[in-house]
Enzyme design. Structure first.
Site, PDB file in Angstrom:
ATOM      1  CD  GLU A 552      -2.734  -1.392  -0.007  1.00 35.19           C
ATOM      2  OE1 GLU A 552      -2.865  -0.462  -0.819  1.00 35.19           O
ATOM      3  OE2 GLU A 552      -3.205  -2.525  -0.203  1.00 35.19           O
ATOM      4  CG  ASP A 616       2.206  -7.376  -5.694  1.00 34.14           C
ATOM      5  OD1 ASP A 616       1.582  -6.935  -4.709  1.00 34.14           O
ATOM      6  OD2 ASP A 616       1.674  -8.092  -6.574  1.00 34.14           O
TER       7      ASP A 616
HETATM    8 ZN   LIG Z   1      -2.629  -2.671  -4.618  1.00 34.25          ZN
END
Ligand SMILES: [Zn+2]
Length: 713
Positions: A552, A616
């Site tokens: 995030e 990621d």
């Molecule tokens: Zn995301």
């Protein structure tokens, strides 16, 4: 409802498809989970060279994998971790797991947690529905859930709840009456043609303005109408048939229904042609076009805009952004050239498809038939699951209150805060270490990082739901809820942005970053094992929930997030040199993921998934650095069944992504979802992480330690 024009970057695949939000959005529950594993004895220690470089001089404490929160029985020790670490970490789980019949997919983390959450919400709601509840919150929850569960009453009502709306659709004669009916439908949450919501002003994120977005399609994306491969043609034929059957259920004679379905499909295809693609929609600048009231009226003069805003109860709205101006210009031609009879059919179809889940069994079954064609899911979820989700959608913050009382232990908030702070520190060091960033851009990046805020657990202020709930009419309750939510949303326009408002309910197993608030949010629902557990070791928690936090946070700096400044304004803070270098770095990621083949002949769309893949990769790297920093002063090195702490971190990460998809569902996800399928979310970042290769002694040239890698943050 999406409150922001630029959708928040949610962590999990949130499939709010245009057609079928219910079962698909709810990746969860019920039926056969992973059967009991066949291994009776503890598995042998992995044949890996133990790498204890993290703490070479510390005394070693030996424990088991299970005791640190890892699943030894999920591991497939016949696999070489350097060939495919996902298969190594999840292989045995993948061999034994069965997707429940009422699910399109199953994962070891999201679905298992959601299954537990749903059972708890069910218990709360069943309790609330018992007669004699004293407080008004419990009464309201009980009445809503009870009305939804009363299948006999719903079946008896048949098409009755939407009869008046269908009659209104039949009254369309010209552009003016079309405008009037579209307005009435929007007011009750049925959205033909386009969608209206508030959005944060791109130039001043502290205020709300109105937003008009393309819409009006029944399939998950515009491309479904325009592809001509065999699979797509088959789906279109099923869709045509589905529309016709729904119209028959709505009372249109069979002969006319087939012709009407052809007209509707043709009209939706025209809407698809003027719609932006999902990749085009990832350009924040292109999505913000301040046309305002006059500009909108000029783009689509045939539509009665004054009547529209007045009809919704907001006659004074002036400031309007449009996501796709060409769509509204294109609507002008469609509105004036399409025959009234076609509009009547299209509106009826839009009414039926938006309300089918609230109606009697034939509507529910027909709706599910289409869902099945898209996802391959064999069975409709049981009614209680559908009603739990409906209650969460309509009265989310009421349902969340009893949930968090029992299911949000204080330590998870603390732990998330520790993780956020360690990860922010890691990002700060990372920014200082980047060789491709100049001093000016670096300073701005630090500013953005310093003002990045986060919310954990549940909202400070619960939402109110000031609409009547009738214990006897499910459809009416949902209609009132949709109307109430629309008014709640549109009432924000012209007002300052409330930074403590949440865009997900507390039991949701997900997380998000909102670039215009420069804020990340972690609901109580995701702070549970295997993402986070008080009994899981720090390396395992860091690999799982730590990576979520890092993901995030990195969204603030992905290809979209990086276009917003520290205040959430769409304003470049990059020098052109740094910007060019960033573009080269992210193009490496785009190429890497485009090479992944999800299904035979179907590759991951590297452009569509770029932001999530950057997140990621950054998330894993930051979580690793944070874990190392948090364990730096530990007195001992914990080895779990031969696995070092570094190895535990990577295993914790990979095992939180063990997932299995039905092929039809996977096709839909790859074609429409900004997240890569889970196995690539594991392989992709690990191949770019040198500490992984080091932890598992993967030689360069092995698939998990390739020569060429990508690195952005
Ligand atoms: Zn995301």
């Amino acid at each position: 409802m999406h409150t922001a024009r630029l959708r928040t970057r949610s962590f999990r695949r949130l499939l709010k498809t245009a057609t079928l939000p219910l079962g698909i959005a709810a990746l969860s529950n019920c039926g056969g989970t992973a059967p009991a594993p066949s291994v009776a004895t503890p598995p042998p220690a992995p044949a890996l060279s133990a790498n204890v470089s993290a703490a070479p001089s510390k005394p070693v404490v030996n424990v088991t994998l299970a005791s640190v929160g890892l699943d030894p029985l999920a591991i497939d020790r016949s696999q070489d971790p350097c060939t495919d670490f996902y298969q190594y970490a999840c292989g045995n789980w993948l061999k034994t797991v069965q997707i429940p019949a009422d699910e399109p997919a199953w994962s070891r983390s999201f679905n298992e947690i959601q299954k537990r959450n749903e059972l708890e919400l069910k218990r709360i709601l069943e309790e609330a529905a018992k007669p004699g509840a004293a407080d008004p919150v419990t009464q309201k929850l009980g009445a809503f859930y009870g009305a939804c569960m009363d299948e006999a009453a719903v079946d008896k009502a048949g098409v009755q709840p939407i009869r008046a709306l269908l009659d209104r659709a039949a009254s369309v004669r010209d552009a003016k009456s079309l405008s009037a009916v579209v307005t009435e439908l929007h007011a009750v949450g049925i959205n033909p043609l386009f969608d209206t919501s508030p959005t944060q002003d791109a130039d001043d994120a502290t205020r709300w303005i109105a937003n008009l977005d393309q819409g009006g399609l029944g399939l998950p994306d515009r491309d479904y109408y325009l592809r001509d491969d065999e699979n797509s043609k088959k789906l279109l034929a099923t869709y045509h048939d589905h529309i016709a059957r729904m119209l028959v259920l709505a009372g249109i004679p069979e002969k006319r229904a087939a012709a009407a379905a052809t007209d509707i499909l043709a009209l939706e295809t025209e809407l698809a042609k003027i719609s932006k693609t999902k990749v085009e929609r990832r350009d924040p600048k292109g999505m913000f076009n301040r046309l305002n009231r006059a500009g909108v009226a000029k783009a689509l003069p045939a539509f009665d805009w004054d009547g529209y805003w007045k009809g919704l109860g907001f006659p004074a709205i002036q400031e309007i952004s449009v996501t796709a101006p060409k769509f509204f210009e294109g609507l002008q031609t469609l509105v004036t050239a399409t025959k009234p009879a076609v509009w009547q059919s299209y509106l009826k179809w839009q009414i039926v498809r938006s309300t089918a889940s609230l109606l009697s069994k034939p509507f529910v079954d027909e709706r599910f038939r289409m869902q099945q064609a898209l996802t391959g899911q064999p069975e409709l979820p049981p009614r209680w699951r559908r009603c739990v989700h409906a209650t969460d959608a309509s009265l989310g913050d009421l349902l969340a209150q009893p949930y968090v009382k029992d299911h949000f232990p204080g330590d998870s908030k603390q732990s998330a805060q520790t993780m956020v702070s360690a990860i922010s520190t890691a990002m700060g060091s990372d920014l200082d270490a980047l060789d491709w960033m100049d001093a000016e851009t670096r300073t701005r990046a630090h500013e953005k990082l310093a003002s990045l805020a986060y919310l954990v657990g549940y909202p400070e202020k619960w939402k109110a739901y000031d609409f009547a709930v009738d214990a006897k009419s499910y459809a009416q309750n949902v209609g009132r809820s949709r109307n109430y939510e629309l008014k709640r949303e549109l009432a924000k326009i012209g007002k300052p942005v409330d930074r403590i408002e949440w865009q997900m309910t507390a039991p949701t197993v997900n997380a998000y970053y909102d670039p215009q608030r420069n804020q990340m949010v972690f609901p109580a629902g995701i702070l549970q094992p295997p993402f986070y557990g008080i009994n899981q070791s720090l390396p395992v928690n860091a690999g799982a929930i730590g990576m979520v936090v890092g993901h995030e946070l990195t969204h603030g700096f992905d290809d979209e997030g990086s276009q917003f400044d520290a205040k959430g304004n769409l304003k470049s803070w990059w020098t052109s040199i740094a910007s060019d270098k960033f573009k080269a770095k992210i193009s490496c990621v785009e190429k890497q993921y485009s090479a992944y083949e999800a299904l035979p002949g179907l590759h991951v769309n590297g452009a569509l998934t770029l932001g999530e893949n950057i997140a990621d990769n950054g998330g894993l790297k930051l979580a690793f650095e944070a874990y190392r920093a948090l364990r730096k002063n530990a007195k001992e090195a914990v080895v779990a069944d031969g696995m070092t702490e570094d190895q535990q971190f990577f295993l914790g990460f990979a095992q939180s992504w063990c997932s299995v998809y039905r092929p039809d569902f996977e096709r839909m996800v790859v074609q429409t979802n900004p997240h890569s399928p889970p196995r690539f979310r594991v392989r992709g970042p690990l191949t770019n992480t040198p500490q992984f290769a080091e932890a598992f002694s993967c030689k360069q040239g092995t698939p998990m330690h390739p020569q060429n890698t990508c690195s952005v943050w």
